[in-house]
Design a protein around this motif. Structure first.
Motif, PDB file in Angstrom:
ATOM      1  N   LYS A  34     -32.622   4.010  14.775  1.00 43.67           N
ATOM      2  CA  LYS A  34     -32.873   3.209  15.975  1.00 43.67           C
ATOM      3  C   LYS A  34     -32.021   3.707  17.137  1.00 43.67           C
ATOM      4  O   LYS A  34     -32.472   3.759  18.285  1.00 43.67           O
ATOM      5  N   GLU A  35     -30.781   4.042  16.823  1.00 46.20           N
ATOM      6  CA  GLU A  35     -29.906   4.561  17.871  1.00 46.20           C
ATOM      7  C   GLU A  35     -30.410   5.918  18.364  1.00 46.20           C
ATOM      8  O   GLU A  35     -30.376   6.219  19.561  1.00 46.20           O
TER       9      GLU A  35
ATOM     10  N   LYS B 167     -34.492   5.960  26.303  1.00 47.10           N
ATOM     11  CA  LYS B 167     -33.727   5.352  27.394  1.00 47.10           C
ATOM     12  C   LYS B 167     -32.398   6.062  27.634  1.00 47.10           C
ATOM     13  O   LYS B 167     -31.965   6.222  28.783  1.00 47.10           O
TER      14      LYS B 167
ATOM     15  N   SER C 235     -37.965   2.968  29.155  1.00 51.76           N
ATOM     16  CA  SER C 235     -38.315   1.703  28.501  1.00 51.76           C
ATOM     17  C   SER C 235     -39.496   1.108  29.264  1.00 51.76           C
ATOM     18  O   SER C 235     -39.945   1.675  30.253  1.00 51.76           O
TER      19      SER C 235
ATOM     20  N   SER D  54     -31.678  -1.338  24.291  1.00 46.55           N
ATOM     21  CA  SER D  54     -30.259  -0.971  24.289  1.00 46.55           C
ATOM     22  C   SER D  54     -29.986  -0.164  23.028  1.00 46.55           C
ATOM     23  O   SER D  54     -30.823  -0.099  22.124  1.00 46.55           O
ATOM     24  N   LEU D  55     -28.818   0.436  22.958  1.00 44.86           N
ATOM     25  CA  LEU D  55     -28.478   1.296  21.827  1.00 44.86           C
ATOM     26  C   LEU D  55     -28.561   0.522  20.509  1.00 44.86           C
ATOM     27  O   LEU D  55     -27.860  -0.475  20.330  1.00 44.86           O
TER      28      LEU D  55
ATOM     29  N   HIS E  34     -40.103  -0.102  22.393  1.00 42.69           N
ATOM     30  CA  HIS E  34     -39.063   0.603  23.153  1.00 42.69           C
ATOM     31  C   HIS E  34     -37.684   0.154  22.686  1.00 42.69           C
ATOM     32  O   HIS E  34     -37.559  -0.716  21.831  1.00 42.69           O
ATOM     33  N   CYS E  35     -36.672   0.803  23.227  1.00 48.90           N
ATOM     34  CA  CYS E  35     -35.285   0.511  22.851  1.00 48.90           C
ATOM     35  C   CYS E  35     -34.558  -0.024  24.077  1.00 48.90           C
ATOM     36  O   CYS E  35     -34.093   0.754  24.911  1.00 48.90           O
TER      37      CYS E  35
ATOM     38  N   TYR F  46     -33.215   5.462  20.734  1.00 50.18           N
ATOM     39  CA  TYR F  46     -32.697   5.102  22.059  1.00 50.18           C
ATOM     40  C   TYR F  46     -32.254   6.358  22.814  1.00 50.18           C
ATOM     41  O   TYR F  46     -32.594   6.553  23.983  1.00 50.18           O
TER      42      TYR F  46
ATOM     43  N   GLU G 101     -31.188  -1.081  19.331  1.00 49.48           N
ATOM     44  CA  GLU G 101     -32.187  -2.147  19.331  1.00 49.48           C
ATOM     45  C   GLU G 101     -33.581  -1.537  19.500  1.00 49.48           C
ATOM     46  O   GLU G 101     -33.812  -0.777  20.440  1.00 49.48           O
ATOM     47  N   VAL G 102     -34.480  -1.841  18.572  1.00 52.27           N
ATOM     48  CA  VAL G 102     -35.872  -1.411  18.711  1.00 52.27           C
ATOM     49  C   VAL G 102     -36.718  -2.666  18.849  1.00 52.27           C
ATOM     50  O   VAL G 102     -36.728  -3.509  17.951  1.00 52.27           O
TER      51      VAL G 102
END
Lengths: 462, 462
Positions: free
Chosen positions: B373-374, B381, B395, B12-13, B9-10, B377, B15-16
């Motif tokens: 990745k962004e 999320k 998430s 935060s923006l 999951h991500c 997100y 972050e994977v």
């Protein structure tokens, strides 16, 4: 082979022709020798002696796609490492992968076999390939493509300069000698086959200016002319690449290619994103074609290719996936992306805040977008013409090789859409329409592809 | 339900997180009530009493996707008619299709059932829907989504102005009354269910400014506040639409929405492509979220959405397919397109010839591109937060509803890639890596999707 059903092709840019209920016959060498409506007198006379294969309603034949730019060894890492600028990416990913295949022939064989299977899965019948430095690895690539039955143009890379000391040819002379030797060996294999089975050909392939000395470029120009061989390279692709060439060589890509006689009617240059209209007109005069790779451009070019302007000045253009600079091997994605990018360029033009350096003001009133029909032309006939394939290739005409894919958009028995396509009115009474084709163009995928032929031969996925 | 395996999951923006070999338990109401490494003491104690479902190596759980903008009735003509500018397209295609569904409830049922199946096929677990004018048709949409088990926010369209005389509400009062009545009926159905089964909710939906009088907008603002309901609309989307509003109303979209209290933390506005950074900052202050629809934008907006700038000033952003302004129902395509478009914007910034009117000069040094990745997100999320879903949605955390999809990237038994993914080194020794995830992000498709849950319930495709 005799086939009866609906055919679809693009006779010219922007034109999509649906030929309903046609009869098409392929001779023993794989060329179309009859094409007419099934009720035409000649068709009826043929049908008296032979039962055709019936393409059911809801399915149609379409010319196979042409992929004008694909790095075969980079298929190994498709879809990874797309965060770096071009020159760093080449060093970190491309050169490493290519070197590893040059040292592991079994790995090369397995990567290339898988690549061929994926090309077939996605309806690509002709492909212009960048290989690696080593002749033997490229001969594996050529053999695998020949065995798969795909029309393949295989480029052994020429590079006597490199950022990677272990992945470079030892000298200019050695590089030229290797290019000549690869071409000869590749042509020797072809020479042993009947003309219509010569689907694989060698291509003179200076990787790009930063890896080729002027002497190498000049020698490759001579070799191509001597043997009448196709040429491919990358030109005016990326900001860092262009800066690199200008600072090292004091001349730009295009002038260097031109002075070595590498811009010819036999040449396909990938990208050309940094060429403004006046330069595109110069390019058109040389007869050079462009492999437009819109997805890769979004990753590695700071500018989109001026597609409409190139077409307007008469540059021959086809589409390329640029595996692995582009992550998708599907020419349908290249078509879609070419339209989206061209529409964004058109939007920027309308908004009036996009003025590329060097663009002529007389261009300002021209609509820059292309539509799905134009993209379908680029993927088929446009690509075939850029590759100088045999007369009529990329379309259905008598005398052309039969390179075709069978696409199913709905099931004849139930009227239900195939794959991702949904119909909420039974599509059977209307049969195949432009609207249905547009739907397939937008959301079709490999579930719609039922069969494929190259030079009249059935191509299997495995 | 107890599940053991890899989760992705991500948090935060950008972050994977890969959580390898985790144990996740879902309570009877569909909420995660345990999440820890499988070797954690609490996990071991749970495992003593219950056998988990094992997610095999090469597969992982990912939060379901959120689609923040989809016109349910337009799904009927997905992938056709994309050659017109927005205002003409609405009149020629959208209004007609919507009107036909409002007059044919059986057709509506069949279109919406198919839509639900396609959403599930593509891993979309939560969707913000535009419906049609007629309350009954939207109740069908709500019921179909409820039966499918998808988290759906259903907007009965409010429009007391129209270019199509047969597709408009008879008066402002009638429109307001119909909106209230639809919301009440929709909420009544929910009220009969336990809280955790209330997956479908009504949404206040002024279609867009050109179809809504100021009185209607004001009334809808009051209704939303009174009932604490979500709001959705389109804002600052297209050149012709913006010109239309300015010439008819002398005020722009955003001011009209703002003065009617329709820009709130409960609001999702689609597109917002014509908002420059200062206006995006104003939007952020209202708490309004944006549904970014990059494919649709290429067709109907002359400008790309300023995604990076919006994120930088704190606008909550998720992705939307905008069926049928966008032709693809796959949020994976929206992710890919959002990255490609942002990279093109970044390229234009580097090239220095893209200066949108109103962009601040202090923005000029900021990198405008987003990466995969962004985008992941935003699809999970980011979308969940834009929709104000329950805490932790999008998430994997304790207390969040279990909305998840199981993605297979390789076969645990053979090590072979699934669907379009190829591996030339056995991926099993390394297990799931960021590189493999990137590959899936680039070239994965529905063949990789093996299962899906919403609020802990298994969702089936048919």
């Amino acid at each position: 082979m005799l086939i009866k059903g609906d055919l679809v092709h693009c006779p010219s840019l922007g034109e999509v022709a649906i030929m309903r209920n046609y009869l098409l016959r392929v001779d023993s060498r794989g060329y179309v020798d009859h094409l007419a409506h099934a009720s035409h007198a000649d068709s009826l006379s043929i049908l008296m002696h032979e039962d055709p294969i019936i393409i059911p309603q809801g399915s149609f034949l379409l010319p196979t796609f042409c992929d004008l730019h694909l790095h075969a060894p980079q298929f190994m890492y498709q879809g990874t490492g797309l965060h770096l600028p071009l020159m760093e990416w080449l060093n970190e990913y491309a050169f490493k992968a290519e070197e590893s295949l040059d040292s592991k022939p079994q790995l090369a064989e397995s990567v290339y076999r898988r690549l061929a299977a994926r090309l077939i899965e996605h309806g690509t019948g002709a492909v212009l390939l960048f290989g690696t430095i080593k002749a033997e690895t490229n001969l594996i690539l050529a053999r695998v493509m020949r065995e798969a039955g795909i029309r393949a143009f295989v480029g052994k890379l020429s590079m006597d300069i490199s950022s990677r000391p272990t992945y470079v040819e030892p000298s200019t002379n050695a590089s030229l000698e290797a290019a000549r030797s690869f071409c000869d060996r590749c042509l020797d294999v072809s020479a042993s086959l009947p003309a219509h089975e010569r689907l694989v050909e060698p291509v003179i392939t200076p990787r790009f200016i930063p890896t080729c000395s002027n002497e190498l470029l000049a020698g490759l120009g001579l070799l191509s002319a001597e043997k009448d061989l196709r040429i491919q390279s990358h030109m005016a692709e990326a900001h860092d690449q262009i800066q690199h060439v200008l600072s090292e060589r004091k001349v730009d890509d295009m002038d260097l290619f031109a002075q070595s006689n590498l811009l010819t009617p036999r040449t396909v240059q990938a990208h050309c994103t940094f060429l403004a209209p006046p330069t595109l007109a110069r390019l058109a005069k040389t007869g050079t074609a462009v492999a437009h790779c819109p997805l890769s451009n979004a990753y590695f070019s700071a500018q989109p290719f001026r597609l409409r302007e190139a077409l307007d000045v008469g540059v021959r253009v086809g589409l390329g996936t640029d595996i692995a600079g582009g992550y998708s091997i599907d020419i349908m994605n290249a078509m879609r992306q070419s339209v989206a990018v061209s529409r964004m360029r058109e939007g920027a033009r309308i908004s009036g805040h996009y003025q590329a350096a060097g663009d002529h003001t007389e261009q300002e009133d021209k609509v820059l977008s292309v539509n799905w029909k134009e993209a379908l032309y680029l993927a088929t006939k446009g690509g075939a013409e850029a590759l100088n394939l045999a007369m009529g290739s990329g379309s259905f005409v008598v005398g052309a090789p039969f390179d075709a894919q069978c696409i199913q958009v709905f099931d004849a028995a139930t009227g239900e859409g195939t794959g991702g396509l949904d119909f909420f009115q039974d599509p059977r009474p209307d049969g195949l329409t432009l609207e249905t084709l547009e739907k397939w163009w937008c959301i079709g995928d490999l579930r719609n592809r039922k069969e494929m032929w190259v030079q009249g031969r059935t191509i299997s996925r495995h």
